[in-house]
Design a protein around this motif. Structure first.
Motif, PDB file in Angstrom:
ATOM      1  N   LEU A   2       0.869  -1.335   0.569  1.00  0.00           N
ATOM      2  CA  LEU A   2       0.189   0.047   0.048  1.00  0.00           C
ATOM      3  C   LEU A   2       0.792   1.172  -0.096  1.00  0.00           C
ATOM      4  N   THR A   3       1.885   0.873   0.828  1.00  0.00           N
ATOM      5  CA  THR A   3       3.119   1.860   0.959  1.00  0.00           C
ATOM      6  C   THR A   3       3.662   2.905  -0.563  1.00  0.00           C
ATOM      7  N   ALA A   4       4.377   1.482  -1.060  1.00  0.00           N
ATOM      8  CA  ALA A   4       4.127   1.839  -2.123  1.00  0.00           C
ATOM      9  C   ALA A   4       3.325   2.567  -3.263  1.00  0.00           C
ATOM     10  N   THR A   5       1.869   1.475  -3.245  1.00  0.00           N
ATOM     11  CA  THR A   5       0.802   2.124  -4.064  1.00  0.00           C
ATOM     12  C   THR A   5       0.793   3.616  -3.767  1.00  0.00           C
ATOM     13  N   LEU A   6       0.327   3.783  -3.204  1.00  0.00           N
ATOM     14  CA  LEU A   6       0.437   5.171  -2.337  1.00  0.00           C
ATOM     15  C   LEU A   6       1.682   5.672  -3.093  1.00  0.00           C
ATOM     16  N   HIS A   7       2.704   5.712  -2.706  1.00  0.00           N
ATOM     17  CA  HIS A   7       3.461   6.969  -3.767  1.00  0.00           C
ATOM     18  C   HIS A   7       2.833   7.270  -4.867  1.00  0.00           C
ATOM     19  N   PHE A   8       3.296   5.977  -6.076  1.00  0.00           N
ATOM     20  CA  PHE A   8       2.358   6.392  -7.241  1.00  0.00           C
ATOM     21  C   PHE A   8       2.053   6.636  -7.716  1.00  0.00           C
ATOM     22  N   PRO A  23       8.139   8.841 -21.353  1.00  0.00           N
ATOM     23  CA  PRO A  23       9.068   9.903 -21.380  1.00  0.00           C
ATOM     24  C   PRO A  23       9.002  11.567 -20.677  1.00  0.00           C
ATOM     25  N   PHE A  24       9.187  11.578 -19.795  1.00  0.00           N
ATOM     26  CA  PHE A  24       9.868  12.803 -19.137  1.00  0.00           C
ATOM     27  C   PHE A  24      10.858  13.964 -18.604  1.00  0.00           C
ATOM     28  N   HIS A  25      11.054  14.977 -18.339  1.00  0.00           N
ATOM     29  CA  HIS A  25      12.250  15.410 -17.204  1.00  0.00           C
ATOM     30  C   HIS A  25      11.330  15.968 -16.086  1.00  0.00           C
ATOM     31  N   THR A  26      12.511  15.538 -14.856  1.00  0.00           N
ATOM     32  CA  THR A  26      12.051  15.912 -13.859  1.00  0.00           C
ATOM     33  C   THR A  26      12.951  15.656 -12.643  1.00  0.00           C
ATOM     34  N   THR A  27      13.209  15.605 -11.803  1.00  0.00           N
ATOM     35  CA  THR A  27      14.647  15.876 -11.059  1.00  0.00           C
ATOM     36  C   THR A  27      14.460  15.362  -9.304  1.00  0.00           C
ATOM     37  N   VAL A  28      14.995  14.946  -9.317  1.00  0.00           N
ATOM     38  CA  VAL A  28      14.805  14.338  -7.432  1.00  0.00           C
ATOM     39  C   VAL A  28      14.528  15.650  -6.622  1.00  0.00           C
ATOM     40  N   ALA A  29      14.631  16.756  -6.705  1.00  0.00           N
ATOM     41  CA  ALA A  29      14.257  17.947  -6.169  1.00  0.00           C
ATOM     42  C   ALA A  29      12.827  17.842  -6.019  1.00  0.00           C
ATOM     43  N   LYS A  30      11.993  17.353  -7.487  1.00  0.00           N
ATOM     44  CA  LYS A  30      11.015  17.732  -6.919  1.00  0.00           C
ATOM     45  C   LYS A  30      10.185  16.553  -6.864  1.00  0.00           C
ATOM     46  N   LEU A  31      10.635  15.397  -6.739  1.00  0.00           N
ATOM     47  CA  LEU A  31      10.168  14.329  -6.073  1.00  0.00           C
ATOM     48  C   LEU A  31      10.115  14.017  -4.903  1.00  0.00           C
ATOM     49  N   THR A  32      11.169  15.040  -3.639  1.00  0.00           N
ATOM     50  CA  THR A  32      10.718  15.348  -2.656  1.00  0.00           C
ATOM     51  C   THR A  32      10.117  15.911  -1.915  1.00  0.00           C
ATOM     52  N   SER A  42      13.679   9.045  -1.366  1.00  0.00           N
ATOM     53  CA  SER A  42      12.914   9.689  -2.914  1.00  0.00           C
ATOM     54  C   SER A  42      13.325   8.433  -3.755  1.00  0.00           C
ATOM     55  N   LYS A  43      15.338   8.716  -3.565  1.00  0.00           N
ATOM     56  CA  LYS A  43      15.535   7.866  -4.421  1.00  0.00           C
ATOM     57  C   LYS A  43      15.105   6.216  -3.603  1.00  0.00           C
ATOM     58  N   LEU A  44      15.228   6.012  -2.866  1.00  0.00           N
ATOM     59  CA  LEU A  44      14.632   4.483  -2.269  1.00  0.00           C
ATOM     60  C   LEU A  44      13.651   4.239  -2.736  1.00  0.00           C
ATOM     61  N   ILE A  45      12.992   4.976  -3.166  1.00  0.00           N
ATOM     62  CA  ILE A  45      10.701   5.164  -3.096  1.00  0.00           C
ATOM     63  C   ILE A  45      11.179   4.235  -4.663  1.00  0.00           C
ATOM     64  N   ILE A  46      12.414   5.601  -5.555  1.00  0.00           N
ATOM     65  CA  ILE A  46      12.208   5.423  -6.784  1.00  0.00           C
ATOM     66  C   ILE A  46      12.323   3.809  -7.380  1.00  0.00           C
ATOM     67  N   ARG A  47      14.045   3.531  -6.752  1.00  0.00           N
ATOM     68  CA  ARG A  47      14.466   1.759  -7.093  1.00  0.00           C
ATOM     69  C   ARG A  47      12.720   0.875  -7.118  1.00  0.00           C
ATOM     70  N   LYS A  48      12.370   1.377  -5.742  1.00  0.00           N
ATOM     71  CA  LYS A  48      10.490   0.369  -5.619  1.00  0.00           C
ATOM     72  C   LYS A  48       9.418  -0.180  -6.130  1.00  0.00           C
ATOM     73  N   LEU A  49       9.794   1.384  -6.904  1.00  0.00           N
ATOM     74  CA  LEU A  49       8.559   1.579  -8.194  1.00  0.00           C
ATOM     75  C   LEU A  49       8.707   1.048  -8.990  1.00  0.00           C
ATOM     76  N   CYS A  50      10.089   1.562  -9.176  1.00  0.00           N
ATOM     77  CA  CYS A  50      10.750   0.827 -10.508  1.00  0.00           C
ATOM     78  C   CYS A  50      10.833  -0.946 -10.658  1.00  0.00           C
TER      79      CYS A  50
END
Length: 618
Positions: A2-8, A23-32, A42-50
């Motif tokens: 659920l946590t990963a789904t919520l982040h997505f 694909p589109f451009h974004t930054t880690v700062a935007k994810l935070t 944020s990087k951990l979440i992205i790896r989880k979603l990938c």
């Protein structure tokens, strides 16, 4: 998950303008910023979603460079899947919050339609055994299931499935019948009662009920009457003793010909002494009784009951009852119910049951039509104000046009109320209405009452909020300033329902077809007591004493009519409208019995396999 789904879902909603697989451009700062967390997390979440295949991520090279993000997962299907999963796990509140937060109109409709299909009767395979389950929604929270403390009709109904009383009142036969006590005797002056208890009556935690549990149950009311609003029913008890483990003697101070009926009420249900002493206040939401169903789960979103296999009257036909609690959702949220369901419009303002009956889908049978609820406006004489004056109350009585309430608000409001119970033909004897007054007469009387623009503070339960708003709007036409505050009983704490800050309270009374529920209105502190000034209080108490000492039921009914007339004469209470409750069931549903609260008793329901298209859930 659920946590990963919520982040997505949060990510997809933020980037809603971007197409899937583009694909589109974004930054880690935007994810935070989106997730309100650190860059590292944020990087951990992205790896989880990938890893879950929900997104693709190509990190930018060097500090400050943008990265490429590709949204892969189907937002609506993922939201729908997760909301369904939460609901199937019984996490009703979590599922609804998820859907309300992220769902668009079409997704919400798909979820609503799916939910509607889940309601009703189903047969599920559990451990290689077919299990019959009844699932239905309610639009109210459960406040307490300690039978000694129940207040709302639905709480009383559920508690009645979990507990048993010494004796029961048979509505059809209009007589008291055995329950936990298989037999009893009464002295000629109705002061001494002896009850003989059944052998083998088991509590849900596995211990046999004894006379000590009966004594403990009644002593709760005697030793701490302020904690139990139903203690008035047992105030005449002079002494209780166990003759042996299965025999109880009760002595009363004075004759009371309704005492046996008091022992039939849900509030008099026998509770286990050992569990009560151990659990204390936790017992209210973790009840243990002797009833035909036992509690297996209760939280803010679901109440699950299971058949008690060793009930002394035999186990129920149903294996499980699941009550989904949608206290923040409007009634009528669901689509048409499954045609095998037993339907009651009690508390359902959508009236969709009428369409189902009209459209067919099998043969529907009416059980009965109940005028089960009467809306009341109860003035608070414990607080000083203009509402203490008879003339002001009479003006307000004229201003509140019952017929207009019914025509403008509609739904389950059926008839103007002149007393607690609807009587065929309209008005009850002695309730003749005064001639209608025009606006100028009402304004003149209002001035004569001493009203000078004070705020009239009206407390109302959430079930009757629309009625309160109607009264507020109508009163404003005559210059009366009404402030409406929604207060459900649980928020009032130990002080009782009627706050010293309110001038009146609007609520609905649900009376069983018997004397006890009517007496309860006058004697239980959370109903009418605050409406009585001292002379009215003394007149009411004198009349009640006569009723309790009267052996003849017909004469007691005359006494109750006299009590109701006191309310009309003093306008201490204004009767507003009667609400109607229909109960119908499909021909495949057998063993239907409607209790005094307008709900179905679960113990006797069963489903004929040849008439019902069962939903098989594996």
């Amino acid at each position: 998950m659920l946590t990963a789904t919520l982040h997505f879902l949060e990510l997809r909603r933020y980037f809603a303008d971007h197409e899937l697989q583009e694909p589109f451009h974004t930054t880690v700062a935007k994810l935070t910023e989106i997730w309100h967390c650190t860059p590292r997390y944020s990087k951990l979440i992205i790896r989880k979603l990938c890893g879950l295949g929900l997104v693709q991520w190509q990190a930018g090279q060097g500090r400050g460079n943008t990265s490429l993000l590709t949204l892969v997962g189907d937002f609506d299907n993922i939201l729908l899947r997760e909301s369904k999963l939460r609901m199937e796990e019984g996490n009703v509140t979590e599922a609804m919050e998820l859907m309300n937060r992220f769902g668009g109109y079409e997704t919400k409709e798909r979820f609503r339609n799916w939910l509607s299909e889940q309601m009703g009767f189903s047969t599920r395979t559990v451990l290689n055994t077919l299990q019959d389950t009844l699932q239905f929604p309610v639009y109210r929270k459960i406040f307490t299931l300690d039978p000694g403390r129940v207040y709302y009709a639905f709480d009383c109904h559920v508690a009645g499935q979990l507990f048993n009383t010494l004796v029961e009142y048979n509505q059809e036969q209009r007589k008291v019948v055995p329950c936990i006590a298989h037999s009893w005797e009464c002295s000629g002056d109705a002061r001494e009662w002896i009850f003989h208890l059944r052998k083998g009556v088991m509590f849900h935690h596995g211990r046999e009920l004894t006379a000590d549990d009966v004594i403990f149950t009644l002593n709760r009311f005697l030793r701490n009457p302020g904690a139990y609003e139903a203690s008035w029913m047992f105030q005449d008890i002079e002494g209780i003793e166990a003759i042996d483990s299965r025999t109880v003697r009760i002595r009363l101070q004075e004759p009371n010909y309704l005492f046996l009926r008091f022992l039939c009420t849900v509030q008099a249900s026998v509770v286990p002494e050992d569990v009560m002493r151990n659990k204390g206040a936790e017992f209210e939401l973790q009840p243990v009784g002797t009833g035909s169903f036992r509690m297996v789960r209760l939280d803010e979103g679901i109440c699950s009951l299971e058949a008690f296999q060793t009930h002394f009257r035999g186990r129920p036909h149903l294996d499980r009852v699941e009550i989904l609690i949608f206290s923040g959702v409007e009634s009528g949220y669901f689509g048409e119910p499954d045609w095998t369901v037993v339907m009651s419009s009690h508390g359902d303002t959508s009236q969709k049951h009428r369409k189902v009956l009209g459209d067919g889908g099998g043969v529907w049978l009416d059980v009965e039509t109940l005028f089960s609820c009467c809306n009341l406006l109860v003035f608070n004489q414990d607080k000083k104000g203009v509402h203490n004056r008879l003339l002001f109350r009479q003006v307000l009585d004229h201003i509140i046009d019952r017929e207009r309430i019914i025509s403008e608000l509609g739904e389950d409001r059926i008839h103007p109320a002149y007393g607690f119970r609807y009587q065929e033909g309209g008005q009850v004897k002695g309730a003749e209405s005064s001639p209608k007054l025009d606006d100028s007469q009402l304004i003149s009387l209002l001035a004569a009452s001493g009203y000078r623009g004070e705020i009239f503070r009206l407390a109302v339960g959430s079930f009757h909020y629309a009625d309160a708003l109607w009264i507020q709007k109508q009163a404003e036409r005559y210059g009366i300033k009404v402030e409406v505050e929604v207060i459900d009983r649980i928020e009032e704490g130990e002080g009782g329902y009627m706050s010293s800050q309110h001038d009146a309270r609007l609520f609905g009374s649900v009376l069983g077809n018997d004397e006890v529920s009517e007496l309860q209105m006058y004697l239980q502190k959370n109903y009418l007591l605050s409406a009585f000034d001292q002379p009215t209080f003394e007149a009411v108490n004198d009349q009640i004493r006569q009723i309790l000492r009267e052996e003849d039921e017909g004469k007691r009914q005359h006494g109750l009519a006299a009590l109701e007339q006191i309310l009309r004469d003093t306008t201490a209470v204004l009767f507003l409208v009667h609400k109607k409750s229909n109960a119908s069931h499909h021909e495949s549903v057998r063993g239907v019995s409607i209790n005094a609260y307008g709900w179905l008793d679960f113990h006797t329901i069963w489903f004929h396999p040849q008439g019902a298209h069962r939903k098989l859930v594996h």
